[in-house]
Design a protein around this motif. Structure first.
Motif, PDB file in Angstrom:
ATOM      1  N   SER A 120       1.291  -1.143   0.084  1.00 29.01           N
ATOM      2  CA  SER A 120       0.112  -0.188   0.538  1.00 29.01           C
ATOM      3  C   SER A 120       0.775   1.268  -0.375  1.00 29.01           C
ATOM      4  O   SER A 120       0.734   1.823  -0.753  1.00 29.01           O
ATOM      5  CB  SER A 120      -1.324   0.032   0.977  1.00 29.01           C
ATOM      6  N   SER A 121       2.298   1.165   0.964  1.00 29.76           N
ATOM      7  CA  SER A 121       2.896   2.695   0.967  1.00 29.76           C
ATOM      8  C   SER A 121       3.505   2.801  -0.396  1.00 29.76           C
ATOM      9  O   SER A 121       3.445   3.713  -0.713  1.00 29.76           O
ATOM     10  CB  SER A 121       4.334   2.096   1.891  1.00 29.76           C
ATOM     11  N   LYS A 122       3.733   1.560  -0.920  1.00 26.58           N
ATOM     12  CA  LYS A 122       4.364   1.595  -2.444  1.00 26.58           C
ATOM     13  C   LYS A 122       3.394   2.669  -3.689  1.00 26.58           C
ATOM     14  O   LYS A 122       3.908   3.350  -4.267  1.00 26.58           O
ATOM     15  CB  LYS A 122       4.904   0.262  -3.100  1.00 26.58           C
ATOM     16  N   HIS A 178       0.779   3.808  -2.753  1.00 25.82           N
ATOM     17  CA  HIS A 178       1.246   5.494  -2.634  1.00 25.82           C
ATOM     18  C   HIS A 178       2.256   5.988  -3.108  1.00 25.82           C
ATOM     19  O   HIS A 178       1.821   7.065  -3.418  1.00 25.82           O
ATOM     20  CB  HIS A 178       0.336   5.574  -0.549  1.00 25.82           C
ATOM     21  N   LEU A 179       3.093   5.709  -2.711  1.00 30.57           N
ATOM     22  CA  LEU A 179       4.360   6.700  -3.674  1.00 30.57           C
ATOM     23  C   LEU A 179       4.244   6.715  -4.904  1.00 30.57           C
ATOM     24  O   LEU A 179       4.992   7.692  -5.615  1.00 30.57           O
ATOM     25  CB  LEU A 179       5.300   5.999  -3.022  1.00 30.57           C
ATOM     26  N   MET A 180       3.808   5.419  -5.749  1.00 31.37           N
ATOM     27  CA  MET A 180       3.543   5.544  -7.255  1.00 31.37           C
ATOM     28  C   MET A 180       2.354   6.222  -7.905  1.00 31.37           C
ATOM     29  O   MET A 180       2.595   7.341  -8.423  1.00 31.37           O
ATOM     30  CB  MET A 180       2.921   4.229  -7.785  1.00 31.37           C
ATOM     31  N   GLU A 181       1.190   6.961  -7.174  1.00 32.87           N
ATOM     32  CA  GLU A 181       0.054   7.708  -6.816  1.00 32.87           C
ATOM     33  C   GLU A 181       1.361   8.801  -7.160  1.00 32.87           C
ATOM     34  O   GLU A 181       0.447   9.923  -7.968  1.00 32.87           O
ATOM     35  CB  GLU A 181      -1.006   7.407  -6.066  1.00 32.87           C
ATOM     36  N   LEU A 182       1.599   9.487  -6.001  1.00 32.12           N
ATOM     37  CA  LEU A 182       1.948  10.647  -5.603  1.00 32.12           C
ATOM     38  C   LEU A 182       3.319  10.892  -7.269  1.00 32.12           C
ATOM     39  O   LEU A 182       2.932  11.781  -7.367  1.00 32.12           O
ATOM     40  CB  LEU A 182       2.490  10.276  -4.660  1.00 32.12           C
ATOM     41  N   ALA A 183       3.788   9.921  -7.628  1.00 33.62           N
ATOM     42  CA  ALA A 183       4.624  10.054  -8.203  1.00 33.62           C
ATOM     43  C   ALA A 183       3.744  10.451  -9.765  1.00 33.62           C
ATOM     44  O   ALA A 183       4.094  11.251 -10.636  1.00 33.62           O
ATOM     45  CB  ALA A 183       5.573   9.082  -8.391  1.00 33.62           C
ATOM     46  N   ALA A 184       2.896   9.757  -9.457  1.00 37.64           N
ATOM     47  CA  ALA A 184       1.945   9.645 -10.834  1.00 37.64           C
ATOM     48  C   ALA A 184       1.359  11.398 -11.652  1.00 37.64           C
ATOM     49  O   ALA A 184       0.959  11.748 -12.339  1.00 37.64           O
ATOM     50  CB  ALA A 184       0.588   8.888 -11.326  1.00 37.64           C
ATOM     51  N   ASP A 185       1.041  11.750 -10.490  1.00 39.99           N
ATOM     52  CA  ASP A 185       0.198  12.798 -10.166  1.00 39.99           C
ATOM     53  C   ASP A 185       1.146  13.862 -10.307  1.00 39.99           C
ATOM     54  O   ASP A 185       1.190  15.558 -10.870  1.00 39.99           O
ATOM     55  CB  ASP A 185      -0.022  13.830  -9.257  1.00 39.99           C
ATOM     56  N   ILE A 186       2.555  14.107 -10.064  1.00 47.62           N
ATOM     57  CA  ILE A 186       3.962  15.075 -10.212  1.00 47.62           C
ATOM     58  C   ILE A 186       4.763  14.327 -11.721  1.00 47.62           C
ATOM     59  O   ILE A 186       5.784  15.579 -11.899  1.00 47.62           O
ATOM     60  CB  ILE A 186       4.280  15.373  -8.889  1.00 47.62           C
ATOM     61  N   ALA A 187       4.939  13.438 -12.184  1.00 40.73           N
ATOM     62  CA  ALA A 187       5.199  13.053 -13.090  1.00 40.73           C
ATOM     63  C   ALA A 187       4.709  13.780 -14.627  1.00 40.73           C
ATOM     64  O   ALA A 187       3.446  14.271 -14.897  1.00 40.73           O
ATOM     65  CB  ALA A 187       5.255  11.277 -13.575  1.00 40.73           C
ATOM     66  N   PRO A 188       6.164  13.908 -15.645  1.00 33.97           N
ATOM     67  CA  PRO A 188       4.821  14.188 -16.917  1.00 33.97           C
ATOM     68  C   PRO A 188       4.708  13.316 -17.558  1.00 33.97           C
ATOM     69  O   PRO A 188       4.433  12.284 -16.778  1.00 33.97           O
ATOM     70  CB  PRO A 188       7.091  14.446 -18.208  1.00 33.97           C
ATOM     71  N   THR A 189       4.043  13.735 -18.323  1.00 32.21           N
ATOM     72  CA  THR A 189       2.864  12.750 -19.735  1.00 32.21           C
ATOM     73  C   THR A 189       2.981  11.867 -19.690  1.00 32.21           C
ATOM     74  O   THR A 189       2.888  10.856 -19.606  1.00 32.21           O
ATOM     75  CB  THR A 189       2.454  13.441 -20.277  1.00 32.21           C
ATOM     76  N   GLU A 190       4.587  11.773 -20.092  1.00 35.84           N
ATOM     77  CA  GLU A 190       5.199  10.807 -20.642  1.00 35.84           C
ATOM     78  C   GLU A 190       5.706   9.494 -20.290  1.00 35.84           C
ATOM     79  O   GLU A 190       5.359   7.974 -20.285  1.00 35.84           O
ATOM     80  CB  GLU A 190       6.546  11.106 -21.929  1.00 35.84           C
ATOM     81  N   LYS A 196       1.295   1.183 -14.427  1.00 37.69           N
ATOM     82  CA  LYS A 196       1.463   0.087 -14.866  1.00 37.69           C
ATOM     83  C   LYS A 196       1.247  -0.262 -13.271  1.00 37.69           C
ATOM     84  O   LYS A 196       1.592  -1.845 -12.997  1.00 37.69           O
ATOM     85  CB  LYS A 196       1.904  -0.398 -15.816  1.00 37.69           C
ATOM     86  N   GLN A 197       2.773   0.109 -12.576  1.00 33.51           N
ATOM     87  CA  GLN A 197       3.040   0.061 -11.638  1.00 33.51           C
ATOM     88  C   GLN A 197       1.670   0.157 -10.280  1.00 33.51           C
ATOM     89  O   GLN A 197       1.733  -1.187  -8.997  1.00 33.51           O
ATOM     90  CB  GLN A 197       4.170   1.151 -10.559  1.00 33.51           C
ATOM     91  N   ILE A 198       0.937   1.236 -10.284  1.00 36.78           N
ATOM     92  CA  ILE A 198       0.248   1.657  -9.409  1.00 36.78           C
ATOM     93  C   ILE A 198      -1.207  -0.185  -9.428  1.00 36.78           C
ATOM     94  O   ILE A 198      -1.188  -0.462  -8.744  1.00 36.78           O
ATOM     95  CB  ILE A 198      -0.635   2.372  -9.850  1.00 36.78           C
ATOM     96  N   THR A 234      -1.948  -2.978  -6.638  1.00 41.39           N
ATOM     97  CA  THR A 234      -3.967  -3.470  -6.318  1.00 41.39           C
ATOM     98  C   THR A 234      -4.212  -4.371  -6.446  1.00 41.39           C
ATOM     99  O   THR A 234      -4.051  -5.178  -5.796  1.00 41.39           O
ATOM    100  CB  THR A 234      -4.154  -2.577  -7.462  1.00 41.39           C
ATOM    101  N   GLN A 235      -3.192  -5.425  -7.242  1.00 39.11           N
ATOM    102  CA  GLN A 235      -3.562  -7.001  -7.358  1.00 39.11           C
ATOM    103  C   GLN A 235      -2.836  -7.891  -7.115  1.00 39.11           C
ATOM    104  O   GLN A 235      -3.275  -8.680  -6.391  1.00 39.11           O
ATOM    105  CB  GLN A 235      -2.592  -7.465  -8.878  1.00 39.11           C
ATOM    106  N   ASP A 236      -1.000  -6.896  -6.600  1.00 43.20           N
ATOM    107  CA  ASP A 236      -0.494  -7.979  -5.601  1.00 43.20           C
ATOM    108  C   ASP A 236      -1.383  -7.172  -4.357  1.00 43.20           C
ATOM    109  O   ASP A 236      -1.944  -8.899  -3.183  1.00 43.20           O
ATOM    110  CB  ASP A 236       0.613  -7.251  -5.268  1.00 43.20           C
ATOM    111  N   LYS A 237      -1.666  -6.391  -3.477  1.00 50.61           N
ATOM    112  CA  LYS A 237      -2.312  -6.373  -2.592  1.00 50.61           C
ATOM    113  C   LYS A 237      -4.006  -7.823  -2.415  1.00 50.61           C
ATOM    114  O   LYS A 237      -4.147  -8.230  -1.342  1.00 50.61           O
ATOM    115  CB  LYS A 237      -3.061  -5.153  -1.915  1.00 50.61           C
TER     116      LYS A 237
END
Length: 189
Positions: free
Chosen positions: A81-83, A85-97, A104-106, A110-113
């Motif tokens: 879950s922590s990882k 959330h970090l990916m969700e945060l990174a997706a929010d601030i990362a460039p579109t590309e 994909k990481q999120i 989700t599936q792992d959880k």
């Protein structure tokens, strides 16, 4: 001693032995047989009590082991879950590309959880079943312990009967023995 004219001479001891033999079994013999039977029965009850206690402890150990494994899974779930959330945060601030990579990481986390949660819940269910099995096995143990206590009281009362020659005390011992045997029967059925 026998003389030549079929005349028997007995000593005092011989006369006492013959007199006791004519009377039949005495109180001491009855008490000895009674206590021997109760001691044998007590050994069986004691063995069964120990066996049920050991079996209950095995189930408790299994319950603790499964609960610990479930806890490990829940910790693993929180880590994912922590990882995520970090990916969700990174997706929010990362460039579109880079958004597709983070999504994909999120999705992976989700599936792992989901799988981790199912395993943790299954382990918790196994722990609960082992606890229930322990409680079920332990229930007869209490009756067996009560049974053994009454059998020991009966043996003690029977021993005191021999010392005091009070036959009524032997009746009380028989009642205690009957109670112990009754509890034993209810424990094993």
């Amino acid at each position: 001693m026998m003389s030549g004219h079929d005349f028997h001479v007995h000593g005092a001891h011989d006369h006492a032995v013959e007199h006791e033999a004519e009377k039949g079994a005495g109180l001491g013999q009855y008490v000895a047989i009674f206590t021997a039977i109760l001691a044998s029965l007590g050994a069986v009850v004691s063995y069964q009590g120990g066996a049920t206690q050991n079996e209950a402890m095995m189930f408790k150990n299994e319950a603790v082991l499964k609960k610990t494994q479930a806890s490990d899974q829940w910790n693993f779930y929180e880590s994912k879950s922590s990882k995520q959330h970090l990916m969700e945060l990174a997706a929010d601030i990362a460039p579109t590309e880079k958004q597709a990579f983070y999504q994909k990481q999120i999705d992976k986390y989700t599936q792992d959880k989901i799988a981790i949660k199912q395993k943790a819940e299954a382990l918790e269910a196994e722990s609960a079943k082992a606890n229930a099995d322990s409680d079920l096995v332990m229930h007869p143990h209490h009756r067996l312990a009560q049974s053994m206590t009454l059998i020991q009281i009966a043996i003690s009362l029977a021993s005191i009967t021999v010392l005091t020659r009070k036959k009524w005390l032997f009746s009380v011992a028989a009642v205690a023995a009957a109670g112990g045997i009754g509890l034993w029967v209810t424990a094993i059925i």
